[in-house]
Write an enzyme that holds these catalytic residues in place. Structure first.
Site, PDB file in Angstrom:
ATOM      1  N   GLU A  27       0.824  -1.206   0.000  1.00 51.87           N
ATOM      2  CA  GLU A  27       0.000   0.000   0.000  1.00 51.87           C
ATOM      3  C   GLU A  27       0.860   1.258   0.000  1.00 51.87           C
ATOM      4  O   GLU A  27       0.556   2.231  -0.684  1.00 51.87           O
ATOM      5  CB  GLU A  27      -0.934   0.004   1.211  1.00 51.87           C
ATOM      6  N   GLU A  28       1.937   1.216   0.798  1.00 51.92           N
ATOM      7  CA  GLU A  28       2.786   2.399   0.902  1.00 51.92           C
ATOM      8  C   GLU A  28       3.632   2.603  -0.352  1.00 51.92           C
ATOM      9  O   GLU A  28       4.273   3.636  -0.511  1.00 51.92           O
ATOM     10  CB  GLU A  28       3.692   2.287   2.134  1.00 51.92           C
ATOM     11  N   HIS A 130       2.356   4.499  12.470  1.00 45.72           N
ATOM     12  CA  HIS A 130       3.542   4.449  11.620  1.00 45.72           C
ATOM     13  C   HIS A 130       4.803   4.917  12.356  1.00 45.72           C
ATOM     14  O   HIS A 130       5.680   5.527  11.745  1.00 45.72           O
ATOM     15  CB  HIS A 130       3.340   5.265  10.341  1.00 45.72           C
TER      16      HIS A 130
END
Length: 359
Positions: A27-28, A130
Site C-alpha cells: 500500500e505504501e 507508523h
C-alpha cells in the site's frame, strides 16, 4: 477480516452474493497491490461493491470518510445495518479535496475499476501510527470489536441485497450523511439537501430583513464587522502562539498533548474574542440589546456560509444549515411563547442565546 470471514462462512443462511476478502500489501508503495488486483485479477470483473478498511491512527471509532461515487444505496446500507454508526460527509469532502496529503485503496478501486465502495478508517492516536510505538498491544480490543460489529452487519446486509446484483442501476447522485452522537445516521439525497438549504436561507434572510426594517434596532452591519474582526484577531493570535511553539522546537506539541494544546490555543482564542467584543461594547454599543443583536449576526454569518457552500454543490452545507435552522426555529417559537407567558420564558431564551453564541 479473519473473524468476519469465519462468521460468514459458518452461518446457516446461504449468501445471495459472494464475498472476496482481499489481504493486499504494497500500500505504501503507490498502492500497487490493489491496482494489480483490480486491473489484472480475473475476479475483479465480478466485484460490484467494496468495503475498504484503513487506518490513520491506532484504535478509536472507525469513521466512514468516503463513499460512492454516486451510489446512495451504499450509504443507506450502512445507515440500516451498522450497529455503532460513525460517519460524516464532511470527512469525505475534506479528504477528496486533497488538503490531507494521503491516499487509500479506495481511489484505485473507484478510478481503475469504476466500483462503488465505502472507506472506513481508525483515526485516534495518530501520533503513534507508523512509528516504533505502533505495536499490537496499543490497539484497543474495544475498537476491534466495534469495527467487527459494524463491518459484519453491513456485509450481511449487502450480500442479501437485491441492489448488489446490478449496482449500476442505482447511480443517481450523492448523499448528505452524518451521525448524531454515534447513535443514528441521518442521510438524504443531496438534491433534497439543496432545496432544504435554500428554504432555510430564504427564511433567515426574510427574518433578518423584517427585523432590520423596524425602528430602533441595532446596527447589524457594524456588529457583523465586529464579529468578523474578532475572528480575524483570534486567528492571528492562535498563529502567533503556534509560531512561538515552533520556535521552541515543539511544533508537534498539539499532536501528542491534545488537551494541553486545547487549553493553550483555546485560552489565546477566547481571550482575544472577549477583548474585541468588550471594547466594542464599551466604545460603541453600550449595554442594551447586545445579545439580541449578536444572535442576528450569528444567523447572518452562518446563513452566508450556507448559501456559499450550497452554491458550490458541497454536501457539507448541512453544517451551517443546522446552525441556522434550529436557532431560528427556537427563536420564533419562543417569541410566540413570550406573548403567552411573559417573562417566565425570558430565562430560557437568554440561556439558548448564550449557548448559540458559544457555538
Amino acid at each position: 477480516m479473519l473473524e468476519v470471514l469465519h462468521s460468514l462462512a459458518n452461518q446457516s443462511t446461504p449468501l445471495r452474493h459472494g464475498v472476496v476478502f482481499l489481504f493486499n500489501g504494497a500500500e505504501e508503495n503507490i498502492l500497487q497491490a490493489s491496482h494489480g488486483f483490480i486491473t489484472q485479477h480475473p475476479w475483479a470483473k465480478q466485484v460490484r461493491a467494496f468495503i475498504n478498511l484503513e487506518a490513520a491512527g491506532v484504535g478509536g471509532k472507525e469513521v466512514v470518510f468516503q463513499t460512492g461515487p454516486e451510489n446512495p444505496w451504499l450509504v443507506q446500507a450502512y445507515v440500516h445495518a451498522a450497529k455503532h454508526p460513525f460517519a460524516s460527509v464532511v470527512g469525505q469532502e475534506v479528504f477528496q479535496s486533497g488538503i490531507i496529503p494521503s491516499d487509500t485503496d479506495f481511489r484505485i478501486y473507484r478510478d481503475f475499476g469504476n466500483i462503488p465502495g465505502i472507506d472506513l478508517a481508525f483515526i485516534e492516536n495518530g501520533f503513534i501510527y507508523h512509528t516504533k510505538y505502533d505495536t499490537a498491544d496499543r490497539i484497543l480490543t474495544d475498537s476491534i470489536q466495534r469495527a467487527g460489529d459494524n463491518i459484519l452487519a453491513v456485509l450481511r446486509y449487502l450480500v442479501m441485497s437485491d441492489k448488489l446484483a446490478d449496482s449500476s442501476e442505482y447511480r443517481h447522485g450523492n448523499m448528505v450523511f452524518f451521525d448524531l452522537l454515534g447513535v443514528v445516521v441521518v442521510a438524504y439525497p443531496s438534491r433534497v439537501g439543496t432545496i432544504l438549504n435554500y428554504i432555510v436561507a430564504t427564511a433567515t434572510f426574510l427574518y433578518l430583513a423584517k427585523k432590520a426594517s423596524r425602528p430602533g434596532n441595532g446596527d447589524l452591519a457594524c456588529a457583523t464587522g465586529v464579529a468578523v474582526l474578532s475572528w480575524f484577531v483570534t486567528l492571528l493570535s492562535v498563529l502567533i502562539v503556534a509560531l512561538l511553539v515552533t520556535l521552541l522546537g515543539r511544533s508537534m506539541f498539539w499532536y501528542n498533548h491534545f488537551y494541553a494544546s486545547i487549553c493553550l490555543y483555546g485560552a489565546a482564542a477566547t481571550g482575544k474574542m472577549i477583548l474585541i467584543h468588550t471594547l466594542a461594547k464599551n466604545l460603541y454599543y453600550g449595554v442594551s440589546g447586545l445579545g439580541d443583536l449578536y444572535f442576528d449576526v450569528s444567523l447572518l454569518l452562518w446563513c452566508c456560509g450556507l448559501v456559499w457552500l450550497t452554491h458550490q454543490g458541497l454536501c457539507s452545507a448541512y453544517v451551517p444549515m443546522l446552525m441556522v435552522a434550529f436557532p431560528l426555529a427556537t427563536r420564533l417559537l419562543l417569541a410566540k411563547e413570550f406573548k403567552h407567558r411573559g417573562k417566565h420564558s425570558t430565562q430560557l431564551y437568554l440561556q439558548w442565546m448564550f449557548i448559540h453564541r458559544q457555538i
